[in-house]
Design a protein around this motif. Sequence first.
Motif, PDB file in Angstrom:
ATOM      1  N   LYS A 294     -53.589 -87.300   3.334  1.00 57.19           N
ATOM      2  CA  LYS A 294     -54.138 -87.133   4.673  1.00 57.19           C
ATOM      3  C   LYS A 294     -55.148 -85.986   4.632  1.00 57.19           C
ATOM      4  N   PRO A 295     -56.024 -85.882   5.614  1.00 60.13           N
ATOM      5  CA  PRO A 295     -57.055 -84.829   5.596  1.00 60.13           C
ATOM      6  C   PRO A 295     -56.524 -83.426   5.345  1.00 60.13           C
ATOM      7  N   LEU A 296     -55.400 -83.054   5.990  1.00 59.99           N
ATOM      8  CA  LEU A 296     -54.852 -81.713   5.778  1.00 59.99           C
ATOM      9  C   LEU A 296     -54.323 -81.545   4.356  1.00 59.99           C
ATOM     10  N   ASP A 297     -53.777 -82.623   3.779  1.00 61.50           N
ATOM     11  CA  ASP A 297     -53.316 -82.566   2.389  1.00 61.50           C
ATOM     12  C   ASP A 297     -54.496 -82.297   1.452  1.00 61.50           C
ATOM     13  N   LYS A 298     -55.595 -83.018   1.675  1.00 61.97           N
ATOM     14  CA  LYS A 298     -56.776 -82.852   0.830  1.00 61.97           C
ATOM     15  C   LYS A 298     -57.356 -81.446   0.955  1.00 61.97           C
ATOM     16  N   GLN A 299     -57.371 -80.920   2.188  1.00 61.54           N
ATOM     17  CA  GLN A 299     -57.866 -79.558   2.391  1.00 61.54           C
ATOM     18  C   GLN A 299     -57.025 -78.556   1.615  1.00 61.54           C
ATOM     19  N   LEU A 300     -55.704 -78.761   1.638  1.00 58.21           N
ATOM     20  CA  LEU A 300     -54.794 -77.861   0.942  1.00 58.21           C
ATOM     21  C   LEU A 300     -55.002 -77.944  -0.571  1.00 58.21           C
ATOM     22  N   ILE A 301     -55.194 -79.136  -1.089  1.00 57.15           N
ATOM     23  CA  ILE A 301     -55.435 -79.318  -2.523  1.00 57.15           C
ATOM     24  C   ILE A 301     -56.755 -78.657  -2.926  1.00 57.15           C
ATOM     25  N   ASP A 302     -57.811 -78.888  -2.129  1.00 56.32           N
ATOM     26  CA  ASP A 302     -59.111 -78.283  -2.430  1.00 56.32           C
ATOM     27  C   ASP A 302     -59.025 -76.763  -2.435  1.00 56.32           C
ATOM     28  N   TRP A 303     -58.348 -76.224  -1.447  1.00 56.00           N
ATOM     29  CA  TRP A 303     -58.205 -74.760  -1.373  1.00 56.00           C
ATOM     30  C   TRP A 303     -57.423 -74.236  -2.575  1.00 56.00           C
ATOM     31  N   SER A 304     -56.358 -74.946  -2.957  1.00 55.95           N
ATOM     32  CA  SER A 304     -55.523 -74.517  -4.086  1.00 55.95           C
ATOM     33  C   SER A 304     -56.312 -74.519  -5.385  1.00 55.95           C
ATOM     34  N   LEU A 305     -57.173 -75.529  -5.564  1.00 55.03           N
ATOM     35  CA  LEU A 305     -58.010 -75.583  -6.762  1.00 55.03           C
ATOM     36  C   LEU A 305     -59.007 -74.423  -6.778  1.00 55.03           C
ATOM     37  N   GLU A 306     -59.601 -74.137  -5.622  1.00 51.68           N
ATOM     38  CA  GLU A 306     -60.552 -73.030  -5.532  1.00 51.68           C
ATOM     39  C   GLU A 306     -59.876 -71.697  -5.818  1.00 51.68           C
ATOM     40  N   SER A 307     -58.584 -71.610  -5.533  1.00 55.35           N
ATOM     41  CA  SER A 307     -57.828 -70.377  -5.739  1.00 55.35           C
ATOM     42  C   SER A 307     -57.165 -70.322  -7.109  1.00 55.35           C
ATOM     43  N   ASN A 308     -57.457 -71.306  -7.963  1.00 55.18           N
ATOM     44  CA  ASN A 308     -56.913 -71.355  -9.328  1.00 55.18           C
ATOM     45  C   ASN A 308     -55.392 -71.380  -9.371  1.00 55.18           C
ATOM     46  N   LEU A 309     -54.806 -72.127  -8.466  1.00 56.37           N
ATOM     47  CA  LEU A 309     -53.353 -72.246  -8.428  1.00 56.37           C
ATOM     48  C   LEU A 309     -52.885 -73.439  -9.259  1.00 56.37           C
ATOM     49  N   ASN A 310     -51.701 -73.319  -9.830  1.00 52.25           N
ATOM     50  CA  ASN A 310     -51.030 -74.491 -10.385  1.00 52.25           C
ATOM     51  C   ASN A 310     -50.591 -75.368  -9.221  1.00 52.25           C
ATOM     52  N   ILE A 311     -50.737 -76.683  -9.366  1.00 50.24           N
ATOM     53  CA  ILE A 311     -50.426 -77.605  -8.273  1.00 50.24           C
ATOM     54  C   ILE A 311     -49.472 -78.690  -8.755  1.00 50.24           C
ATOM     55  N   LEU A 312     -48.392 -78.863  -8.017  1.00 50.95           N
ATOM     56  CA  LEU A 312     -47.478 -79.978  -8.242  1.00 50.95           C
ATOM     57  C   LEU A 312     -47.433 -80.796  -6.958  1.00 50.95           C
ATOM     58  N   ILE A 313     -47.863 -82.050  -7.047  1.00 47.49           N
ATOM     59  CA  ILE A 313     -47.814 -82.947  -5.899  1.00 47.49           C
ATOM     60  C   ILE A 313     -46.590 -83.841  -6.048  1.00 47.49           C
ATOM     61  N   LEU A 314     -45.693 -83.778  -5.072  1.00 50.18           N
ATOM     62  CA  LEU A 314     -44.525 -84.644  -5.065  1.00 50.18           C
ATOM     63  C   LEU A 314     -44.768 -85.774  -4.078  1.00 50.18           C
ATOM     64  N   LEU A 315     -44.780 -86.999  -4.589  1.00 50.02           N
ATOM     65  CA  LEU A 315     -44.899 -88.179  -3.740  1.00 50.02           C
ATOM     66  C   LEU A 315     -43.485 -88.565  -3.311  1.00 50.02           C
ATOM     67  N   THR A 316     -43.058 -88.022  -2.188  1.00 53.47           N
ATOM     68  CA  THR A 316     -41.671 -88.143  -1.750  1.00 53.47           C
ATOM     69  C   THR A 316     -41.354 -89.542  -1.213  1.00 53.47           C
ATOM     70  N   LYS A 317     -40.040 -89.788  -1.084  1.00 49.17           N
ATOM     71  CA  LYS A 317     -39.541 -91.073  -0.577  1.00 49.17           C
ATOM     72  C   LYS A 317     -40.008 -92.232  -1.452  1.00 49.17           C
ATOM     73  N   ALA A 318     -40.074 -91.963  -2.769  1.00 53.01           N
ATOM     74  CA  ALA A 318     -40.551 -92.972  -3.712  1.00 53.01           C
ATOM     75  C   ALA A 318     -39.643 -94.199  -3.746  1.00 53.01           C
TER      76      ALA A 318
END
Length: 213
Positions: free
Chosen positions: A129-153
């Motif tokens: 969703k748009p807010l998810d993408k914003q959070l991912i973009d910000w995290s990449l710009e901040s050089n953070l490690n990112i783990l995306i959990l696709l819940t309710k699999a």
Amino acid sequence: MTKITKFNQLDFRQTKFLLSAPNIYNMPTDEGLEIAFAGRSNAGKSSALNAITDQKNLARSSKTPGRTQLINIFQVNNHLSLIDLPGYGFAEVPLAVKQEWQKSLGEYMQQRKAMKGIVILMDIRHPLKPLDKQLIDWSLESNLNILILLTKADKFKRGAQKNQLLRVKNDLPKNKAINIVPFSVLKKQGIEESINILNSWYDQYLSEEALHQ
């Protein structure tokens, strides 16, 4: 020959609730390693935290999404804390409350130096969703490690899971900092893989600390 992992294995079962804070100014000293958990209010954040720590009621889940209004700090050991951030984008609460949540989340993510990694939870049926993408973009710009959990699999069969995983991968930047894991508390899927990834972040943190000593 048995492969020896270099991970400093964490016992997430020892995780304890430390405190709840309305903002970063009421949090513990800004040091050590903090891994934040963030996501939409109905993504299953509390359930995922409980599954990873193998504790039923460490993070309190509610039948009404969006009840986490504070920054909740859980201490794994003296060096590592898991941070449960307020959910976003769903909760049926007054606008003023939503704005306060957004402020607290923004302040934490922009100012907290101990934050080195983020776990972003998304319902596998409704990812990016748009807010998810914003959070991912910000995290990449901040050089953070990112783990995306696709819940309710468990809502998808394995073939559909793989297709959705591929779609999410293709919609994101190609970056080694991003890990994506289909996750189901009900089926106990993705828990061990997530723990291994968090262990690798902890190992990376300890290695960096050793270099500065």
